[in-house]
Design a protein around this motif. Sequence first.
Motif, PDB file in Angstrom:
ATOM      1  N   GLY A 196       4.611  -8.201   9.691  1.00 41.33           N
ATOM      2  CA  GLY A 196       5.196  -7.883   8.393  1.00 41.33           C
ATOM      3  C   GLY A 196       5.585  -6.438   8.210  1.00 41.33           C
ATOM      4  O   GLY A 196       5.920  -6.019   7.108  1.00 41.33           O
ATOM      5  N   GLN A 197       5.547  -5.625   9.283  1.00 35.95           N
ATOM      6  CA  GLN A 197       5.935  -4.216   9.187  1.00 35.95           C
ATOM      7  C   GLN A 197       7.271  -3.988   9.884  1.00 35.95           C
ATOM      8  O   GLN A 197       7.564  -4.601  10.897  1.00 35.95           O
ATOM      9  CB  GLN A 197       4.893  -3.306   9.857  1.00 35.95           C
ATOM     10  N   GLN A 236       6.457  -3.225   4.296  1.00 33.73           N
ATOM     11  CA  GLN A 236       5.200  -3.893   4.646  1.00 33.73           C
ATOM     12  C   GLN A 236       4.990  -5.081   3.709  1.00 33.73           C
ATOM     13  O   GLN A 236       5.028  -4.928   2.487  1.00 33.73           O
ATOM     14  CB  GLN A 236       4.023  -2.915   4.513  1.00 33.73           C
ATOM     15  N   PHE A 237       4.779  -6.266   4.281  1.00 33.43           N
ATOM     16  CA  PHE A 237       4.436  -7.423   3.470  1.00 33.43           C
ATOM     17  C   PHE A 237       2.945  -7.400   3.175  1.00 33.43           C
ATOM     18  O   PHE A 237       2.125  -7.142   4.052  1.00 33.43           O
ATOM     19  CB  PHE A 237       4.809  -8.714   4.201  1.00 33.43           C
ATOM     20  N   CYS A 238       2.607  -7.684   1.933  1.00 32.37           N
ATOM     21  CA  CYS A 238       1.204  -7.703   1.529  1.00 32.37           C
ATOM     22  C   CYS A 238       0.487  -8.902   2.155  1.00 32.37           C
ATOM     23  O   CYS A 238       1.106  -9.920   2.463  1.00 32.37           O
ATOM     24  CB  CYS A 238       1.086  -7.777   0.011  1.00 32.37           C
ATOM     25  N   THR A 247      -2.638  -0.094  -1.483  1.00 29.23           N
ATOM     26  CA  THR A 247      -3.150   1.243  -1.143  1.00 29.23           C
ATOM     27  C   THR A 247      -3.577   1.298   0.316  1.00 29.23           C
ATOM     28  O   THR A 247      -3.212   2.235   1.044  1.00 29.23           O
ATOM     29  CB  THR A 247      -4.344   1.603  -2.047  1.00 29.23           C
ATOM     30  N   GLN A 248      -4.340   0.316   0.766  1.00 28.21           N
ATOM     31  CA  GLN A 248      -4.781   0.300   2.160  1.00 28.21           C
ATOM     32  C   GLN A 248      -3.591   0.178   3.112  1.00 28.21           C
ATOM     33  O   GLN A 248      -3.548   0.820   4.162  1.00 28.21           O
ATOM     34  CB  GLN A 248      -5.753  -0.860   2.401  1.00 28.21           C
ATOM     35  N   LEU A 249      -2.613  -0.657   2.740  1.00 28.63           N
ATOM     36  CA  LEU A 249      -1.443  -0.824   3.605  1.00 28.63           C
ATOM     37  C   LEU A 249      -0.627   0.461   3.698  1.00 28.63           C
ATOM     38  O   LEU A 249      -0.110   0.808   4.753  1.00 28.63           O
ATOM     39  CB  LEU A 249      -0.569  -1.964   3.059  1.00 28.63           C
ATOM     40  N   LEU A 254       1.113   5.185   6.829  1.00 26.14           N
ATOM     41  CA  LEU A 254       1.192   6.641   6.997  1.00 26.14           C
ATOM     42  C   LEU A 254       0.514   7.074   8.292  1.00 26.14           C
ATOM     43  O   LEU A 254       1.057   7.897   9.043  1.00 26.14           O
ATOM     44  CB  LEU A 254       0.552   7.332   5.798  1.00 26.14           C
ATOM     45  N   ASP A 255      -0.656   6.492   8.564  1.00 23.95           N
ATOM     46  CA  ASP A 255      -1.356   6.838   9.813  1.00 23.95           C
ATOM     47  C   ASP A 255      -0.520   6.455  11.027  1.00 23.95           C
ATOM     48  O   ASP A 255      -0.437   7.200  12.009  1.00 23.95           O
ATOM     49  CB  ASP A 255      -2.707   6.120   9.862  1.00 23.95           C
TER      50      ASP A 255
END
Length: 364
Positions: A196-197, A236-238, A247-249, A254-255
């Motif tokens: 999903g990214q 990004q798909f949740c 928030t976590q996604l 970012l990382d």
Amino acid sequence: MKFTALITALLASSAYAAEVPSAQPSLSSAPSDAPSEVPSLKPSAAPSDEPSLKPSAEPSLLPSLAPSDAPSLTPSAEPSLEPSLKPSASPSDVPSLQPTDVPSLTPSAQPSDAPSDLPSVSPSMAPSVSAAPSSTPSAPPTRPEPQIEIDFTGFCLNFVNSTLPVATYTNFYTFLGDAMETEIINYLNPKLTTPGQRILSLAITEIDGNAVGRRLEERQLADRLTEVKYDLTFEQFCTRGNCDDATQLTQAALDFLITNVATLVNSTAFLEALKNDLVTNHNIDLADLNGMEKTQSGGCTPTFVVNSIFPMMYYPDWAGANKGCIADGKEDEYMRLNPEGYYLFDKLVDCCSRHYSWNYNECA
């Protein structure tokens, strides 16, 4: 008077004697009481011993050479003008009321025991032939997963002591911007491992501190390039229906970007792909790109903005006040797994009609 009568009798006797009698007179033991007034010119050589009680009013001009031993009890009122050369050995007991005008050239060897009550008016000219129907039919369709888009700004990539052919190619910075946008995406996307990214877009924003638009504007820049800044949009798909893990996604995205953008530094593969793009798509001579020697990370600190782009659909509020439909993205999983129109609706009125008809006015 007696003399006259005698003369008349003699003349009559002379005329009768003038007729020619038969050479083979018939021998009849019982002559007919009513002989024919027009006897046959070709009498039968073998007259019937049992003549018909009801002779035909219109006898056939071409009688059969092999008459049937068992004639039909119900002969056809309209016999065929072109009878079949190969009649059926087992004719149907219940013939069709609507026989086809164009019978099949290849009739079925095993006709159906349960024919359709509503046959197709326009059957397929090339029907599909399935050896075996699927044992696992398709799952019901579901609505798209909620998604988020993250807009990152301020990434940068430095070229170390790279001399570019800006004097030879007046549009070189435009070509370089196009090639970098394409090749950075091509470099990063294959490294994504989370379903999903993807990177949706990338745009060059600055070259050596000079702001540029989506399409690079030509500027009087030095031929020694030091820094290129760019922005990108990440999708990004949740993983949950209400997208409360955004928030976590975002942190994970970012990382990923910080880690993998850093690998552009000293990446021979990226630099070679960039040069090949310039040569192939923009007709730059490869020898003129010898001055592009090395890349390194810049001292930029990216920023980002998260945009939620997931559809809020109406569903029955059975777990809440249960007076109508709501749309907050917190519907149960089983509702999301069913086709749209069962529990999830684009329009409030449709949800109310389906699940709250008893309280429609308040619901809608």
